[in-house]
Design a protein around this motif. Structure first.
Motif, PDB file in Angstrom:
ATOM      1  N   MET A  53     -84.458 -41.124 -42.259  1.00  0.00           N
ATOM      2  CA  MET A  53     -85.512 -40.181 -41.891  1.00  0.00           C
ATOM      3  C   MET A  53     -86.910 -40.736 -42.061  1.00  0.00           C
ATOM      4  O   MET A  53     -87.887 -40.100 -41.662  1.00  0.00           O
ATOM      5  CB  MET A  53     -85.364 -38.896 -42.708  1.00  0.00           C
ATOM      6  CG  MET A  53     -84.199 -38.017 -42.331  1.00  0.00           C
ATOM      7  SD  MET A  53     -84.464 -37.192 -40.725  1.00  0.00           S
ATOM      8  CE  MET A  53     -83.354 -38.139 -39.708  1.00  0.00           C
TER       9      MET A  53
ATOM     10  N   ARG B  30     -88.304 -36.479 -37.621  1.00  0.00           N
ATOM     11  CA  ARG B  30     -88.025 -36.286 -39.038  1.00  0.00           C
ATOM     12  C   ARG B  30     -87.704 -34.818 -39.315  1.00  0.00           C
ATOM     13  O   ARG B  30     -88.132 -33.923 -38.588  1.00  0.00           O
ATOM     14  CB  ARG B  30     -89.230 -36.717 -39.873  1.00  0.00           C
ATOM     15  CG  ARG B  30     -89.523 -38.211 -39.837  1.00  0.00           C
ATOM     16  CD  ARG B  30     -90.754 -38.515 -40.680  1.00  0.00           C
ATOM     17  NE  ARG B  30     -91.072 -39.941 -40.736  1.00  0.00           N
ATOM     18  CZ  ARG B  30     -91.852 -40.587 -39.884  1.00  0.00           C
ATOM     19  NH1 ARG B  30     -92.392 -39.910 -38.857  1.00  0.00           N
ATOM     20  NH2 ARG B  30     -92.099 -41.869 -40.022  1.00  0.00           N
ATOM     21  N   TRP B  31     -86.972 -34.605 -40.395  1.00  0.00           N
ATOM     22  CA  TRP B  31     -86.583 -33.239 -40.751  1.00  0.00           C
ATOM     23  C   TRP B  31     -87.779 -32.437 -41.264  1.00  0.00           C
ATOM     24  O   TRP B  31     -88.833 -32.953 -41.599  1.00  0.00           O
ATOM     25  CB  TRP B  31     -85.458 -33.236 -41.778  1.00  0.00           C
ATOM     26  CG  TRP B  31     -85.577 -34.212 -42.924  1.00  0.00           C
ATOM     27  CD1 TRP B  31     -86.686 -34.900 -43.341  1.00  0.00           C
ATOM     28  CD2 TRP B  31     -84.497 -34.634 -43.756  1.00  0.00           C
ATOM     29  NE1 TRP B  31     -86.378 -35.703 -44.390  1.00  0.00           N
ATOM     30  CE2 TRP B  31     -85.051 -35.565 -44.686  1.00  0.00           C
ATOM     31  CE3 TRP B  31     -83.139 -34.323 -43.845  1.00  0.00           C
ATOM     32  CZ2 TRP B  31     -84.271 -36.177 -45.671  1.00  0.00           C
ATOM     33  CZ3 TRP B  31     -82.373 -34.927 -44.820  1.00  0.00           C
ATOM     34  CH2 TRP B  31     -82.939 -35.848 -45.717  1.00  0.00           C
TER      35      TRP B  31
ATOM     36  N   MET C 282     -78.839 -30.681 -39.549  1.00  0.00           N
ATOM     37  CA  MET C 282     -80.185 -30.974 -39.061  1.00  0.00           C
ATOM     38  C   MET C 282     -80.290 -30.571 -37.601  1.00  0.00           C
ATOM     39  O   MET C 282     -79.380 -30.832 -36.810  1.00  0.00           O
ATOM     40  CB  MET C 282     -80.500 -32.462 -39.225  1.00  0.00           C
ATOM     41  CG  MET C 282     -80.613 -32.912 -40.666  1.00  0.00           C
ATOM     42  SD  MET C 282     -81.318 -34.574 -40.825  1.00  0.00           S
ATOM     43  CE  MET C 282     -80.002 -35.557 -40.127  1.00  0.00           C
TER      44      MET C 282
ATOM     45  N   GLY D 179     -85.872 -31.477 -35.451  1.00  0.00           N
ATOM     46  CA  GLY D 179     -86.417 -31.510 -36.793  1.00  0.00           C
ATOM     47  C   GLY D 179     -86.965 -30.193 -37.303  1.00  0.00           C
ATOM     48  O   GLY D 179     -87.473 -30.130 -38.426  1.00  0.00           O
TER      49      GLY D 179
ATOM     50  N   GLY E 240     -80.765 -24.921 -44.397  1.00  0.00           N
ATOM     51  CA  GLY E 240     -79.926 -26.055 -44.092  1.00  0.00           C
ATOM     52  C   GLY E 240     -78.667 -25.929 -44.932  1.00  0.00           C
ATOM     53  O   GLY E 240     -78.662 -25.240 -45.957  1.00  0.00           O
TER      54      GLY E 240
END
Length: 210
Positions: A42, A73-74, A126, A130, A140
């Motif tokens: 990530m 990216r998360w 995920m 993102g 999550g």
């Protein structure tokens, strides 16, 4: 469908840098998070703070020394700009069967992906872009696989999560999702603009992250 019960696992505070995020946490809770590590997939890194048995707070930021990942990216980190205010951005629920829990969810929580940090390995949901599910208030899902749970490595500063409060314009959607996940933990849902508020007991009194 019967699924293993999900349990509130950790809260996520995003920040432009780990230093900014740590300063914010110290200001609100009176304690600084301790060093974590890097998420190579990530391009992020983190610091952690224990909030009780099996639950913790994670400060996460883009790692300036890591190459950019091939995917977003998360926790919407790529969409936040360079100097945003640290904020409580997401929360994660733990399960022993992430595939079954994700299939039982009444909202799309993303795909199950492998992840690692140092000696820790886990599976986590995920979204492709993102973003945080359900207008930024959905969880999550995580299934810890190798290395145990992070709280076993964290100092105990006497902090404890009192409650996680979720607001959403359609609270019934959130309640339905939490029911489908058989969620255990101090989580409340009410009507309002999408948002998260965490109330944390500390030795100096209650602190609020929002």
């Amino acid at each position: 469908m019967n699924v293993a019960r999900c349990t509130l696992d950790h809260l996520i505070v995003v920040a432009p840098t780990l230093e900014a995020g740590s300063a914010y946490i110290h200001d609100v809770l009176g304690v600084s998070p301790q060093a974590g590590g890097q998420h190579a997939r990530m391009g992020t890194h983190n610091r952690l703070l224990r909030l009780g048995d099996g639950i913790y707070l994670e400060v996460i930021a883009i790692d300036p020394d890591a190459p950019a990942p091939a995917r977003p990216r998360w926790f919407a980190l790529d969409a936040r700009g360079a100097d945003f205010a640290p904020t409580l951005a997401a929360w994660v629920a733990r399960t022993t069967d992430i595939a079954a829990a994700n299939a039982a969810a009444t909202e799309s929580l993303g795909t199950v992906e492998p992840m690692s940090r140092g000696a820790l390995e886990w599976l986590i949901t995920m979204t492709p872009d993102g973003s945080v599910p359900l207008d930024g208030v959905g969880p999550g899902l995580i299934e810890w696989r190798v290395g145990g749970h992070p709280t076993s490595r964290l100092e105990d500063h006497g902090l404890a999560l009192a409650a996680l409060e979720i607001t959403h314009p359609d609270p019934a959607r959130v309640t339905r999702l939490l029911g489908a996940l058989a969620l255990e933990g101090e989580v409340t849902v009410r009507a309002g603009p999408p948002g998260l508020v965490a109330r944390i007991e500390t030795p100096r009194g209650q602190g609020t992250l929002a």
